[in-house]
Write a protein that holds these residues in place. Structure first.
Motif, PDB file in Angstrom:
ATOM      1  N   LEU A   1     -23.441  -0.789 -21.577  1.00  0.00           N
ATOM      2  CA  LEU A   1     -23.509  -0.334 -22.965  1.00  0.00           C
ATOM      3  C   LEU A   1     -22.309  -0.820 -23.772  1.00  0.00           C
ATOM      4  CD1 LEU A   1     -24.911   3.263 -22.424  1.00  0.00           C
ATOM      5  CD2 LEU A   1     -26.030   1.358 -23.601  1.00  0.00           C
ATOM      6  N   LEU A   2     -21.142  -0.841 -23.116  1.00  0.00           N
ATOM      7  CA  LEU A   2     -19.958  -1.336 -23.821  1.00  0.00           C
ATOM      8  C   LEU A   2     -20.170  -2.793 -24.227  1.00  0.00           C
ATOM      9  CD1 LEU A   2     -16.965  -0.670 -24.640  1.00  0.00           C
ATOM     10  CD2 LEU A   2     -16.302  -1.827 -22.517  1.00  0.00           C
TER      11      LEU A   2
ATOM     12  N   LYS B   1     -23.039  -4.307 -24.685  1.00  0.00           N
ATOM     13  CA  LYS B   1     -24.061  -4.394 -25.734  1.00  0.00           C
ATOM     14  C   LYS B   1     -23.531  -3.911 -27.081  1.00  0.00           C
ATOM     15  CE  LYS B   1     -28.353  -4.199 -25.405  1.00  0.00           C
ATOM     16  NZ  LYS B   1     -29.765  -3.814 -25.271  1.00  0.00           N
ATOM     17  N   ALA B   2     -22.528  -3.007 -27.011  1.00  0.00           N
ATOM     18  CA  ALA B   2     -21.983  -2.466 -28.252  1.00  0.00           C
ATOM     19  C   ALA B   2     -21.051  -3.463 -28.924  1.00  0.00           C
ATOM     20  CB  ALA B   2     -21.259  -1.155 -27.969  1.00  0.00           C
ATOM     21  N   GLY B   3     -20.801  -4.594 -28.271  1.00  0.00           N
ATOM     22  CA  GLY B   3     -20.014  -5.609 -28.954  1.00  0.00           C
ATOM     23  C   GLY B   3     -18.696  -5.950 -28.286  1.00  0.00           C
ATOM     24  N   TRP B   4     -18.344  -5.245 -27.232  1.00  0.00           N
ATOM     25  CA  TRP B   4     -17.100  -5.594 -26.546  1.00  0.00           C
ATOM     26  C   TRP B   4     -17.460  -5.949 -25.104  1.00  0.00           C
ATOM     27  CZ3 TRP B   4     -12.367  -6.934 -27.976  1.00  0.00           C
ATOM     28  CH2 TRP B   4     -11.368  -7.017 -26.995  1.00  0.00           C
TER      29      TRP B   4
ATOM     30  N   ILE C   1     -31.132   4.330 -26.088  1.00  0.00           N
ATOM     31  CA  ILE C   1     -29.802   3.900 -25.651  1.00  0.00           C
ATOM     32  C   ILE C   1     -29.883   3.114 -24.340  1.00  0.00           C
ATOM     33  CG2 ILE C   1     -27.491   4.686 -25.018  1.00  0.00           C
ATOM     34  CD1 ILE C   1     -28.171   7.281 -26.614  1.00  0.00           C
TER      35      ILE C   1
END
Lengths: 251, 318, 286
Positions: B75-76, B78-81, B135
């Motif tokens: 998820l991190l 995918k969230a951009g980082w 999510i």
């Protein structure tokens, strides 16, 4: 004014359901005491020790170490205040060597046992102290043998070594020589006898010869209550004790 | 009479073992995916060993932390980082904290209750992940993860070279930390608690605190193992959280030998290779023999592969 | 509301029938058994075969379920389990997981992965109206059977010599052995009876649950939950727990279908936190 006793117990009582296992026991253990706690099986001796260490919570009464009321403190806090014990049945680490076990006891005492980022070998003081303690109990030649492989008598000595590693001021010995042949049990009590005078000792023992030889005072417990307390001579002469406990046994 | 090894010899053996693992990169260049999977399973099993083999906590829900770490890292990204090491750190911290909170329920409980609590928490977490489709992607899994290069320099390649080296280095680093922990005073205290809890109380040991830390550490490392899986496969499925995976890691650890440091690694190598070998056969066939094998290993009581080895070869005691 | 409670009670009765043996054996022998559902599955398949392949009626199928559970239970006890009573719980867990795997694979091999066909006998088919709700006859039958069995077990444990021996052994195994009770035989008899009841429950479950090879794994948590929440070693504890779990599960799935089955786990965690030793604590345990 005399100094406060090392350990004092007032009105200590515990009941399980309807059964009163320890009933209104009041007792002082002066500094340097060598008290024997005797009584028939089921008199409540081990229960009394479990109350003192905090393993059991009393129904009523108080326990003080020195001037401090410890009745509500847990076992750990009492150990930190200098109260330790041995067990009637060997309660050891079968997989550890005596050196490891005593090192662990010392590490717990000095609050080092939470350290996970340094090797045990990085604490030479712990190792030296453990070796010295094992030497003083004549266990050093067995220091690197897994405890489970030690002779029974040596395991009984290790019981005491683990308690001593905490540097206690008060030492409770629950039948330290239990299960050892009569001839060898003296060795255990000689260790107790050689303890420094500032340690106060309360021991449970069934062998009257050992009791009368090593105890300076004797407490007789029957059915959870103190029947008598006094010097060995006083207990020997006490008619109640003869009638209730010693029976016709010649002592 | 067991053969006795000097301590130095044992250490040399450890070094050799890791060199051999590293060398597999060159020996089996076309099996890098499997090798990476083995390393991840090994790290996961070693993490379980801290809780089960050393602290004596009976758990059938360790995949919760494996999966949680995997989802956290995925998820991190995918969230951009999508920086890999940050993902590992996040998984480590998150799983450690969650496990520390949960440990209150676990360290004081009896074995049956420990089992039930860990199973129940596992079931709850799977259901949450399953329901939170927006999510987690639900049963389709978390897709579209794309990691940045490791240390900004090494791209994850199609052949899995970077994935293997990256996983190898992380697993080795964490293994060294675990190894140190088990040789520390704290490690000795864990052995003490496992050996005789009653005596540890009598020594004044804060037993519950010690166990809670062990459970948290174990979970944190399991989380990193999960994060490695997410980053190297760029996918996270619900199965990472499942009780099947918890059971599998338990089997891997027991196969290798519990409480033996290398048990998890040896178990992972054997289990994964055998599984890979039989992968073409029907799943029932695999399950049947796995079941029989488990029953046999208990009835024979060998203490796993390393337990059997230790009867043949002994090392000097410190 | 009424139908939820009713269906919950029926599911609870089924859970009780299957789990009560597990509860007694766990309390009696401290044996952590994750494979108990395998004996229920054996009963289910036996009942199904007796009806579908041999054309016997429902009562015969129930009997076959009981016998299949009891025989497989006795065999497993004699061959393996009796050597594991003193083992570490981890070994018991591993062994019983292995047993679950092996039983799933075996069932798949013989019966295929799909659900077993079953038709409820005509006299238990259909619904009846009660206080405005349409209730299933079959589920009423399950509740009645559950109540009869719990009553029989409580009475049997209380009034018979066998029951007295079980109670003595649960209380204190060493003393019981010292009193001349043949504890090994008692264990075997209890394990067999428990597995027989599980097989009986498995046969009854044909009309309410789906029977396929993953049955032991799918419902494992439910059985363990009943024991864990109810407290091992009693009869009434698991009965109460089974009803709570049954109603909780049905209610959870009925009222909040999107959160699926996990409400029941929350319920269990809450119950475990509130009563760590179970709802009904066995005598002699502190």
């Amino acid at each position: 004014m005399t100094a406060a006793p090392a350990l004092s117990v007032a009105g200590l009582t515990v009941a399980f359901g309807g059964i009163v296992a320890v009933n209104d026991v009041t007792l002082d253990l002066p500094v340097g005491a060598r008290h024997a706690l005797i009584g028939p099986n089921g008199a409540g001796k081990t229960t009394f020790v479990n109350l003192l260490t905090g393993t059991l919570k009393p129904t009523a009464g108080t326990i003080r170490i020195g001037d401090e009321d410890v009745t509500r403190l847990d076992t750990r806090s009492r150990v930190k205040r200098g109260l330790t014990r041995t067990f009637q049945i060997n309660t050891l680490f079968a997989g550890l060597t005596p050196l490891e076990a005593v090192s662990l006891a010392i590490a717990e005492r000095d609050d080092l046992a939470g350290i996970w980022w340094r090797r045990l070998g990085g604490f030479p003081a712990v190792r030296d102290e453990a070796e010295a303690l094992l030497s003083s109990l004549r266990l050093i030649e067995h220091a690197r043998v897994p405890t489970g492989e030690l002779a029974y008598g040596k395991q009984r000595l290790l019981e005491i070594a683990l308690a001593l590693a905490a540097k206690p001021r008060i030492l409770l010995l629950d039948e330290p020589a239990a299960g050892i042949p009569a001839g060898e049990s003296r060795e255990v009590f000689e260790v107790v006898d050689a303890l420094p005078d500032d340690i106060s000792v309360l021991f449970i023992e069934h062998d009257m010869q050992l009791v009368f030889r090593f105890a300076r005072r004797i407490v007789v417990l029957t059915s959870g209550s103190v029947l008598a307390e006094g010097t060995p001579d006083e207990i020997r002469r006490n008619d109640d004790v003869r009638a209730a406990y010693l029976g016709s046994t010649h002592v | 009479m067991p053969l006795t090894l000097p301590r130095r010899g044992l250490f040399a053996l450890e070094i050799l073992f890791w060199i051999a693992l590293a060398a597999s990169f060159f020996v089996f260049p076309d099996r890098l995916y499997l090798l990476t999977q083995i390393l991840i399973a090994a790290l996961f099993a070693v993490s379980l060993d801290i809780a089960l083999g050393y602290a004596g906590i009976l758990t059938l829900g360790h995949a919760v932390f494996f999966g949680m770490g995997a989802y956290a890292a995925g998820l991190l990204a995918k969230a951009g980082w999508a920086e890999p090491l940050t993902g590992l750190a996040l998984a480590f911290v998150l799983c450690g904290l969650v496990a520390y909170a949960l440990s209150v329920m676990i360290v004081r409980a009896g074995e049956l209750t420990q089992l039930m609590v860990t199973i129940a928490v596992g079931a709850i977490v799977v259901e949450i992940a399953n329901q939170a489709t927006p999510i987690t992607g639900g049963s389709d899994g978390l897709q579209g993860i794309s990691m940045w290069p490791v240390l900004g320099a090494f791209d994850f390649d199609l052949w899995g070279k970077t994935a293997f080296v990256y996983t190898f280095v992380v697993v080795l680093a964490l293994f060294i930390v675990v190894r140190r922990m088990l040789q520390s005073p704290y490690g000795l205290a864990l052995k003490g608690i496992h050996g005789n809890r009653k005596r540890m109380y009598a020594l004044g040991s804060p037993v519950e605190g010690r166990l809670r830390f062990a459970y948290a550490a174990s979970a944190a490392i399991a989380g990193v193992a999960g994060a490695l899986l997410a980053q190297t496969t760029e996918f996270v499925g619900l199965d990472t959280l499942s009780i099947d995976r918890s059971a599998a890691v338990l089997i891997i650890l027991v196969l290798g030998g519990t409480g033996r440091l290398y048990g998890g690694i040896v178990g992972a190598i054997v289990y994964m290779v055998v599984h890979d070998f039989f992968a073409d056969l029907s799943p029932e066939f695999w399950m049947f023999w796995l079941g029989l094998f488990l029953m046999a290993i208990v009835m024979i009581g060998s203490g796993g592969i390393l337990g059997g080895l230790s009867r043949l070869v002994r090392s000097e005691r410190s | 509301m009424g139908i939820v409670v009713f269906d919950g009670l029926a599911f609870g009765a089924l859970l009780f029938l299957i789990s009560v043996g597990l509860s007694v054996t766990m309390g009696l022998m401290n044996f952590v058994n994750l494979a108990h559902g395998a004996f229920a599955m054996a009963g289910g398949y036996a009942a199904s075969v007796v009806m579908n392949a041999y054309g016997f009626g429902f009562p015969a199928a129930l009997l076959a379920g009981f016998v299949a559970g009891a025989v497989s239970g006795a065999a497993v006890e004699v061959l393996f389990v009796r050597r594991l009573y003193r083992s570490h719980p981890l070994e018991q867990v591993l062994f019983t997981i292995g047993l679950v795997f092996a039983s799933i694979a075996t069932a798949t091999y013989f019966f295929g992965p799909t659900m077993q066909p079953f038709s409820i006998p005509p006299y238990l088919e259909g619904n009846f109206a009660f206080l405005g709700a349409e209730l299933s006859r079959y589920r009423l039958f399950l509740i009645v059977v559950g109540v009869i069995v719990v009553a029989a077990l409580v009475l049997g444990l209380d009034r018979t010599r066998f029951g007295a021996m079980i109670r003595a052994a649960v209380d204190n195994q060493r003393v019981a052995r010292g009193c001349g009770i043949n504890v090994d035989r008692l264990f075997l008899a209890t394990f067999t009876l428990g597995c027989g009841l599980a097989g009986f429950g498995g046969a009854l479950s044909l009309g309410m649950l789906t029977l396929n090879p993953i049955f032991p794994l799918k419902y494992m948590v439910y059985f363990l939950m009943v024991v864990c929440v109810g407290g091992a070693g009693t009869i009434t504890g698991p009965f109460l727990a089974a009803l709570i779990v049954g109603i909780g599960d049905v209610a959870g799935k009925y009222y909040v279908p999107q959160t699926g089955g996990f409400l029941i786990y929350l319920l269990m965690l809450a119950l475990l936190l509130a009563r760590p030793n179970g709802l009904v604590v066995k005598k002699g345990a502190r």
